[in-house]
Design a protein around this motif. Structure first.
Motif, PDB file in Angstrom:
ATOM      1  N   SER A  68      31.324   4.513  -9.416  1.00 42.71           N
ATOM      2  CA  SER A  68      29.864   4.455  -9.384  1.00 42.71           C
ATOM      3  C   SER A  68      29.295   5.838  -9.597  1.00 42.71           C
ATOM      4  N   GLU A  69      28.070   5.859 -10.082  1.00 42.84           N
ATOM      5  CA  GLU A  69      27.374   7.124 -10.256  1.00 42.84           C
ATOM      6  C   GLU A  69      25.882   6.891 -10.118  1.00 42.84           C
ATOM      7  N   GLU A  70      25.189   7.967  -9.791  1.00 38.51           N
ATOM      8  CA  GLU A  70      23.746   7.900  -9.696  1.00 38.51           C
ATOM      9  C   GLU A  70      23.143   8.362 -11.024  1.00 38.51           C
ATOM     10  N   VAL A  71      22.200   7.586 -11.530  1.00 48.53           N
ATOM     11  CA  VAL A  71      21.517   7.901 -12.779  1.00 48.53           C
ATOM     12  C   VAL A  71      20.042   8.107 -12.468  1.00 48.53           C
ATOM     13  N   THR A  72      19.443   9.109 -13.107  1.00 51.36           N
ATOM     14  CA  THR A  72      18.024   9.393 -12.929  1.00 51.36           C
ATOM     15  C   THR A  72      17.247   8.963 -14.154  1.00 51.36           C
ATOM     16  N   PHE A  73      16.185   8.186 -13.939  1.00 44.47           N
ATOM     17  CA  PHE A  73      15.249   7.815 -15.003  1.00 44.47           C
ATOM     18  C   PHE A  73      13.968   8.582 -14.722  1.00 44.47           C
ATOM     19  N   ASN A  74      13.511   9.340 -15.688  1.00 41.56           N
ATOM     20  CA  ASN A  74      12.258  10.070 -15.562  1.00 41.56           C
ATOM     21  C   ASN A  74      11.229   9.384 -16.447  1.00 41.56           C
ATOM     22  N   PHE A  75      10.097   8.991 -15.858  1.00 37.80           N
ATOM     23  CA  PHE A  75       9.034   8.305 -16.583  1.00 37.80           C
ATOM     24  C   PHE A  75       7.738   9.089 -16.481  1.00 37.80           C
ATOM     25  N   LYS A  76       6.986   9.067 -17.568  1.00 38.96           N
ATOM     26  CA  LYS A  76       5.674   9.700 -17.575  1.00 38.96           C
ATOM     27  C   LYS A  76       4.643   8.713 -18.078  1.00 38.96           C
ATOM     28  N   LYS A  77       3.391   8.873 -17.617  1.00 32.72           N
ATOM     29  CA  LYS A  77       2.280   8.027 -18.089  1.00 32.72           C
ATOM     30  C   LYS A  77       1.830   8.540 -19.437  1.00 32.72           C
TER      31      LYS A  77
ATOM     32  N   ALA B 162       0.832  -1.204   0.000  1.00 33.95           N
ATOM     33  CA  ALA B 162       0.000   0.000   0.000  1.00 33.95           C
ATOM     34  C   ALA B 162       0.869   1.258   0.000  1.00 33.95           C
ATOM     35  N   ASP B 163       2.073   1.169   0.584  1.00 37.63           N
ATOM     36  CA  ASP B 163       2.986   2.308   0.637  1.00 37.63           C
ATOM     37  C   ASP B 163       3.531   2.691  -0.733  1.00 37.63           C
ATOM     38  N   ILE B 164       3.480   1.785  -1.693  1.00 37.59           N
ATOM     39  CA  ILE B 164       4.058   2.050  -3.018  1.00 37.59           C
ATOM     40  C   ILE B 164       3.059   1.849  -4.156  1.00 37.59           C
ATOM     41  N   SER B 165       1.794   1.701  -3.846  1.00 36.04           N
ATOM     42  CA  SER B 165       0.803   1.413  -4.887  1.00 36.04           C
ATOM     43  C   SER B 165       0.717   2.509  -5.942  1.00 36.04           C
ATOM     44  N   TRP B 166       1.181   3.722  -5.640  1.00 33.09           N
ATOM     45  CA  TRP B 166       1.197   4.816  -6.603  1.00 33.09           C
ATOM     46  C   TRP B 166       2.097   4.528  -7.804  1.00 33.09           C
ATOM     47  N   MET B 167       2.952   3.510  -7.728  1.00 33.19           N
ATOM     48  CA  MET B 167       3.853   3.178  -8.833  1.00 33.19           C
ATOM     49  C   MET B 167       3.146   2.452  -9.972  1.00 33.19           C
ATOM     50  N   GLN B 168       1.957   1.902  -9.729  1.00 30.34           N
ATOM     51  CA  GLN B 168       1.319   1.107 -10.770  1.00 30.34           C
ATOM     52  C   GLN B 168       0.994   1.957 -11.991  1.00 30.34           C
ATOM     53  N   GLY B 169       1.108   1.335 -13.168  1.00 30.77           N
ATOM     54  CA  GLY B 169       0.783   2.010 -14.416  1.00 30.77           C
ATOM     55  C   GLY B 169       1.799   1.717 -15.497  1.00 30.77           C
ATOM     56  N   ASN B 170       1.539   2.280 -16.672  1.00 33.95           N
ATOM     57  CA  ASN B 170       2.443   2.183 -17.819  1.00 33.95           C
ATOM     58  C   ASN B 170       3.219   3.485 -17.923  1.00 33.95           C
ATOM     59  N   TRP B 171       4.532   3.387 -17.903  1.00 30.37           N
ATOM     60  CA  TRP B 171       5.408   4.541 -17.868  1.00 30.37           C
ATOM     61  C   TRP B 171       6.362   4.495 -19.059  1.00 30.37           C
ATOM     62  N   SER B 172       6.773   5.656 -19.560  1.00 29.11           N
ATOM     63  CA  SER B 172       7.760   5.697 -20.646  1.00 29.11           C
ATOM     64  C   SER B 172       8.697   6.873 -20.436  1.00 29.11           C
ATOM     65  N   GLY B 173       9.883   6.755 -21.038  1.00 26.59           N
ATOM     66  CA  GLY B 173      10.882   7.805 -20.919  1.00 26.59           C
ATOM     67  C   GLY B 173      12.000   7.575 -21.905  1.00 26.59           C
TER      68      GLY B 173
END
Length: 162
Positions: free
Chosen positions: A153-162, A35-46
């Motif tokens: 090592s490095e941090e990479v950001t992935f940005n996804f939109k519905k 329930a804490d992460i249910s906001w992640m559901q969906g189809n995302w693209s980037g």
């Protein structure tokens, strides 16, 4: 290219970056549910690495949220990921496997990449080396701590939109 893609998703847990973190040594993951992460559901693209990305997160069911990821470069699938976040021992664990474009696995048959939950903090969920952030109902960021061929090592950001 194969080595780069493999090392791309190997997480270096020794470096803390701005958006990713690790579980302190000797600590246990906090209590959490899907329930804490249910906001992640969906189809995302980037877009990432000169290609297009697609990510699908299913609704929580059966104690897990299934996901798939695909990177398309030069009109062909570079690789896939398949995995889930599941409830285990009153907390969450993020698990995944990698596959080439022809569905041949990268990891050994019984090997799974596993990342422990560090914390849930408002619109962010932190796993070791990965952070999932809800930007809005139609946008998420995924921050990943990745290893490079030279051992850095490095941090990479992935940005996804519905």
């Amino acid at each position: 290219m194969k080595y780069f893609l493999y090392t791309f998703f190997l997480v270096s847990l020794h470096i803390n970056a701005q958006n990713t973190t690790t579980l302190p040594e000797g600590s246990n993951s906090p209590s959490a549910t899907l329930a804490d992460i249910s906001w992640m559901q969906g189809n995302w693209s980037g877009e990432a690495f000169g290609g297009k990305t697609e990510e699908f997160w299913g609704a929580p069911s059966g104690g897990s949220m299934l996901f798939s990821f695909k990177l398309i470069s030069d009109g062909k699938v570079s690789f896939y990921e398949l995995g889930h976040i599941r409830e285990l021992d009153e907390t969450l664990v993020y698990e995944l496997k990698h596959f080439h474009g022809d569905l041949k696995g990268w990891e050994e048959k019984d090997e799974v990449q596993q990342f422990k939950l560090v914390k849930v903090d408002g619109n962010r969920v932190y796993f070791e080396g990965f952070t999932f952030e809800k930007v809005s109902g139609n946008e998420i960021n995924i921050y990943a701590q990745i290893g490079n061929e030279d051992g850095s090592s490095e941090e990479v950001t992935f940005n996804f939109k519905k």
